[in-house]
Design a protein around this motif. Structure first.
Motif, mmCIF file in Angstrom:
data_model
loop_
_atom_site.group_PDB
_atom_site.id
_atom_site.type_symbol
_atom_site.label_atom_id
_atom_site.label_comp_id
_atom_site.label_asym_id
_atom_site.label_seq_id
_atom_site.Cartn_x
_atom_site.Cartn_y
_atom_site.Cartn_z
ATOM 1 N N PRO A 48 17.068 -2.895 18.279
ATOM 2 C CA PRO A 48 16.362 -3.267 19.501
ATOM 3 C C PRO A 48 15.011 -3.907 19.195
ATOM 4 O O PRO A 48 14.390 -3.626 18.171
ATOM 5 N N THR A 49 14.572 -4.760 20.097
ATOM 6 C CA THR A 49 13.236 -5.343 19.967
ATOM 7 C C THR A 49 12.186 -4.289 20.337
ATOM 8 O O THR A 49 12.513 -3.208 20.841
ATOM 9 N N GLU A 91 12.507 -3.570 23.955
ATOM 10 C CA GLU A 91 13.666 -2.728 24.257
ATOM 11 C C GLU A 91 13.418 -1.275 23.855
ATOM 12 O O GLU A 91 13.818 -0.351 24.564
ATOM 13 N N GLU A 119 11.262 0.354 26.465
ATOM 14 C CA GLU A 119 12.011 0.670 27.681
ATOM 15 C C GLU A 119 12.966 1.843 27.460
ATOM 16 O O GLU A 119 13.074 2.741 28.301
ATOM 17 N N GLN A 120 13.654 1.867 26.324
ATOM 18 C CA GLN A 120 14.645 2.910 26.054
ATOM 19 C C GLN A 120 14.013 4.282 25.860
ATOM 20 O O GLN A 120 14.575 5.308 26.261
#
Length: 240
Positions: free
Chosen positions: A29-30, A33, A36-37
């Motif tokens: 993931p960036t 990301e 957010e996760q």
């Protein structure tokens, strides 16, 4: 005291990479990301990816993203002596070469404190890399009386520490030694090497709470196939 969140997130990725769930070339993931996760700050997301890159597990490309590294695998030596270890001692596909009950004197590993006539269960497995080349030879010996039903297990996937925990064997401590050796002819054949090339052997001994030997293991690694390191997390006051 629980580990900081960035360490817990990093550990999750390390486990997935080493287990093969995230194979070489897989995209992580960036930073956005990850934020957010996991509900973390930008600084925490950056730290996770930066430390994975420092450990050699991932490669970061500007504007392309972060990807699982190709080539030499890295492994924290502290993981291999952890009595609470979960997952294979050497991650990846294993194939059972042999599994039998033998006298301790005939085992391929040293069994300090065990009489030569004592029966032990010896398991010999090969570890393969992503291209199915032999990576390591793993030899484990356990006193038969301590694990009489060991050969009934799924030996290709077996992790001794998990087995001991499941069967109530009271493990207290482990110690590891590193030394350079020359292979025996049958070991060299299994690893596709010659007997004149030295390699690193890891020897691990695990003891019960009463001081008796629970397991002796040897891991013979092909030169250049894996890099080992020791890492401690030094937490400063106020770390997230």
């Amino acid at each position: 005291m629980s580990a900081p969140l960035y360490l817990r997130i990093r550990a999750q990725f390390e486990e997935r990479i080493r287990s093969g769930d995230l194979p070489p070339g897989a995209r992580l993931p960036t930073e956005a990301e990850l934020r957010e996760q996991h509900g973390v700050s930008r600084a925490t997301a950056q730290r996770v990816l930066h430390e994975l890159a420092q450990a050699g597990l991932v490669v970061r490309h500007r504007r392309r993203g972060t990807f699982v590294a190709e080539g030499v695998r890295q492994e924290n030596l502290l993981r291999l002596i952890n009595p609470r270890l979960r997952g294979p001692e050497i991650p990846g596909r294993h194939a059972v070469h042999s599994a039998a009950v033998v006298p301790a004197a005939e085992s391929e590993v040293d069994l300090p404190g065990i009489d030569g006539g004592t029966p032990v269960t010896q398991l010999v497995r090969l570890k393969f890399d992503a291209d199915e080349n032999p990576l390591a030879l793993e030899i484990t010996a356990v006193p038969f009386a301590l694990a009489p039903h060991l050969l009934d297990e799924d030996l290709a996937e077996l992790t001794m520490m998990v087995y001991f925990g499941r069967t109530g064997v009271p493990i207290a401590r482990s110690r590891m030694y590193l030394d350079a050796i020359l292979l025996e002819p049958h070991q060299a054949e299994l690893l596709g090497m010659d007997t004149t090339t030295p390699l690193v052997r890891q020897r691990r001994y695990t003891w019960l709470t009463n001081g008796e030997l629970a397991e002796s293991g040897a891991y013979l690694m092909r030169p250049g196939a894996m890099e080992f390191f020791v890492e401690h997390s030094v937490l400063a006051e106020g770390d997230p």
